[in-house]
Structure formats: C-alpha cells, structure tokens
Design an enzyme around this catalytic site. Sequence first.
Site, PDB file in Angstrom:
ATOM      1  N   LYS A  82      16.750  -2.884   1.162  1.00 44.42           N
ATOM      2  CA  LYS A  82      15.764  -2.993   2.247  1.00 44.42           C
ATOM      3  C   LYS A  82      16.230  -4.048   3.245  1.00 44.42           C
ATOM      4  O   LYS A  82      16.710  -5.122   2.843  1.00 44.42           O
ATOM      5  CB  LYS A  82      14.395  -3.352   1.650  1.00 44.42           C
ATOM      6  N   SER A 157       5.851  -0.162   3.211  1.00 47.44           N
ATOM      7  CA  SER A 157       6.827  -0.438   4.242  1.00 47.44           C
ATOM      8  C   SER A 157       8.270  -0.130   3.823  1.00 47.44           C
ATOM      9  O   SER A 157       9.126  -0.080   4.696  1.00 47.44           O
ATOM     10  CB  SER A 157       6.732  -1.917   4.634  1.00 47.44           C
ATOM     11  N   SER A 181       4.074  -1.763  -0.916  1.00 45.30           N
ATOM     12  CA  SER A 181       5.210  -1.239  -0.141  1.00 45.30           C
ATOM     13  C   SER A 181       6.363  -0.666  -0.943  1.00 45.30           C
ATOM     14  O   SER A 181       7.251  -0.046  -0.385  1.00 45.30           O
ATOM     15  CB  SER A 181       5.759  -2.329   0.775  1.00 45.30           C
TER      16      SER A 181
HETATM   17  N1  GLN Z   1       0.614  -1.700   3.728  1.00 44.72           N
HETATM   18  C1  GLN Z   1       0.433  -3.089   3.428  1.00 44.72           C
HETATM   19  C2  GLN Z   1       0.506  -3.919   4.684  1.00 44.72           C
HETATM   20  O1  GLN Z   1       0.739  -3.370   5.723  1.00 44.72           O
HETATM   21  C3  GLN Z   1       1.428  -3.523   2.410  1.00 44.72           C
HETATM   22  C4  GLN Z   1       2.737  -3.876   2.959  1.00 44.72           C
HETATM   23  C5  GLN Z   1       3.712  -4.366   1.938  1.00 44.72           C
HETATM   24  O2  GLN Z   1       3.503  -4.218   0.737  1.00 44.72           O
HETATM   25  N2  GLN Z   1       4.768  -5.002   2.412  1.00 44.72           N
HETATM   26  O3  GLN Z   1       0.324  -5.098   4.644  1.00 44.72           O
END
Ligand code: GLN
Length: 493
Positions: A82, A157, A181
Amino acid sequence: MDIKELITKPSAQQRQALLNKEVSAVELTQAVYERVENTDEKIGAYNSLTKEYALETAKKVDEKIKNNEQLPPLAGIALALKDNINLKSYPTTASSKILENFISPYDATVTKKLKNNLIPIIGKANLDEFAMGSSNENSAFKLVHNPWNLNKVPGGSSGGSAAAVAAGEATVALGSDTGGSIRLPASYCGLVGLKPTYGRVSRYGLIAFASSLDQIGPITRTVEDAAMLLNVIAGPDEKDSTSLSATLPDFTKDLRNDLKGVKIGYIKELCSEGLSDDVAEAVKKSLEIYKSLGAEIVEISLPLIKYSIAVYYIVATAEASSNLARFDGVKYGYRAKNVNTLYDMYVKTRAEGFGEEVKRRIMLGTYALSSGYYDAYYKKAQQVRRLVKNDFDNAFKKVDVLLSPTCPHTAFDIGSKIEDPLSMYLTDIATITANLAGIPAMNVPFALDKNSMPIGIQLQADCLNETKLLNVGFKLEEAVQFDYSIPLKTLVK
Ligand code: GLN
C-alpha cells in the site's frame, strides 16, 4: 503448470514450483509484471512500480535455491505494498498531491521484514488519499476498478492492494486498517483480509492517519497465506512504542484444528437490520456451516454499535487533524508557488495539496478538539470507546469468535456514493468497532450475490487471539471453497 496460471495461485503452489525448479523467481516476477502491463490500465491498482527492487530480490531468491540454502516461506512471492508504507528510495504518496514527489528516505519496519524474507515488492498500491475512504474514489491520482466488475468500487481505503491480488497483479498484499480499510476491500474483491490486534504489527514507517486505530495487515487469496504473511510482519519493534511484546505464535499452527466446542457468537445488531437479502442469507448459511462443523452458535448483543460510527468519526478525524499538521510545505512534498508570506505558503500548500475528503476530516477533527467543544465531542467519544471495549470484553467471556457480515451490502457502483459522505461512512458500520476496541478481525470470502459480486463474512476475536481467528476462518474457507479466481479468468483472455 503454465506460468501465467501459476501466478494466480496461492503462495504454497508457487513455492513448490520454485523449489522443484520448474520456474525461477525472476521468471515468476516477470510474469507478474507482464500481467500488470496487460491489466492495470483497466484496474488502476498501482500508483508506481518498483521493478528494480523486485527483480533484484527475485535474483537473490534464485541464488538461494541454486545453492540449496533454506528459503523463507514467502520468498519470491509477489507482493503489492500500500502506498502509505515506506519503501526506501521509492515514492510514497499516500495517493495525495501533497506527497506526489516524495521519496521515502527509510524503510518501514514491515518493509524491512519483507526484505529479510526476500519478498519481491511489485509496486506501491493505490489507496484513498491518506487512507480516508471506503471506495478508493478519494485517490488524488486515479480510480481503482473492482476486478469482478469494472463499474464497481474495489472498496477502500486499501483498494489498490485488494484489486492487485484479485486481478492477479500480485499474489499477496499489505494494506492498513483504521476503520475497515483491509477488510472492506477484501470483502468487495473476494479475498481474505486480516486486521491484526492493535500493536501486533509495527506502525513505524506507515503514514499515520489515526494513530490509536491504524494497523497494517495482509490481503490474500487464502487464510493460510494471510497467516504466513502475518508471521512475517508481526512482532515488537523498539521504533513503535505501541507495538506489543507479547509472545509470537506461529500463526499457521492451529489453522486445521477442528471446531468442536468452539463458541461462535453472531452479533445481533449487525446480523438483523439493514442487510441486503443476499448478505442476510449468507450470514444464515455461514452459521449453519459452523454448526455442522461442531461449533456452538450463540447470539451476542453489542448495543453500543449504534454509536460506533459517530465515535469513530470523532476520534479518527481528531487524530488525523493532528497527524496531518506536519504536511505544511516545509518538511515534505508539495509546496505552493507564488506566495508572499510564510503564512500564505502554509495556507496555499494545504489548500492545493489536500483533496476534499482530507480537508473535510481535518476540519471535523480540528472542531472536535477545539477548546469549548473538546469535552462534548472528543472526551465523550473516548468514553464511549471505552464502553465499546467493555462490551467486547464481556462478549469474549462467553464466546471465542464473533461473526457478522463485513459490510451490509456488496460493492457499489463507482460514483454512486461519493456525493454523500454520510452514506459512505455508513458502509463501515460492521468494521470500525474492531479498531475502536483494538481486537483482531478478518474478512473471509463466502459467496456471490445475485449480481455475482463477492459477499464477505467478518470474524473477530479477543486481543492477541489471531490463531483462533485464523483457525475459524480457515474452516469456513475449507467448507465453502469460494472461487476467488473468477475475475482472474475474465480479465485476461
Ligand atoms: N472508511 C474508513 C474511513 O474513511 C476507514 C478507513 C481506514 O480504515 N483507513 O475512515
């Protein structure tokens, strides 16, 4: 087996072919790059490729094989990293304009461990900017398309990490999970995604979003691959004071244990209302399967779940507003041009460098932390967070593992939620409590819905109990034999 097919298999088969000298690691890596060339234009999984590093690593693997030296378990297995995790001398952008030209001056601890294990890193995987999002539509560079249906989001994400594995552009991937994410993209892309216990994996060298919630973990085709990758990345680290010194089990050792007497609690609040029909059906079926495997099924109520989205979006934005203060045009990346004063430079740099969602989070978080509102929002959220953790502690006195869907629905159409942040935030309803409580949680792909999109089952266990989680996940995987390879076949003829 044809090398084009071999790269779409779980790691064990690829390792066997390497050890039997049917293919070399360099050939395997090159085949993955060929696949990337053929597919990534359609998918958008990678922000950048790290070919020189990957081939250099593959060469070292081949050397070892030639000399009959011992080979680390995932040596030569292609990995997507990532793009918020540092790999020295290569770009780390967090999919943000503000870091567009940033080159990492050091390796993250997990990256060092990948290097020690001779795992070729294929490239830096696309993500929502600074890991903020649930659909990967917040990347400043490009969209990621779901390999199962190119009109759908891959989840976020870690959308690039999941799409890369689902599209055969890597065998395994690392993502980060602050509120889901790793698990959400794994669920949308038909893969296994594991968020370890908070502190199990060092965060050193991961670009911080919300430091009390962030955790790095694997996205893979099988539960066994996830356990093997966790073996590589887990462990205490003096560079991360929140990393845990707990003893490290071999995470693969209990995978095949039978489930007689294991207690599985389905979470009432996540298994009843608001699910699509197909997801509700899948949950029911998964419980039947566990019952037939000898597990005991119990209903568990976690009433505070209804507050968890509110709590998460206060705690996460508050921490983000503080963490992102460092991106000011002085120390890192982008700096605005044509400015008159220092203040002007700060303001313009941040206004031009950050995307809409990141700015929204910084504003929300700054508000929640401001004097006068701190007690009403941030402090209250932390208090409820504690109560959420208490609920889990009580639940794990009664059961070994908790079960729910990973998301109330499957992957949605690109563009369908981006104008409505609240509905986007709601997709995290099942995942964020694990981050608030610090417990390990995993997506196991289970079935397809009526549109042939993957449905994932989420399993959660008590802190440091990844071995039980992986065991319970492995047994479900074994029973359902989910076919992750469907997009692999349709994408490239
Ligand atoms: N969807 C969540 C957010 O936007 C989780 C994101 C994540 O786990 N990095 O904060």
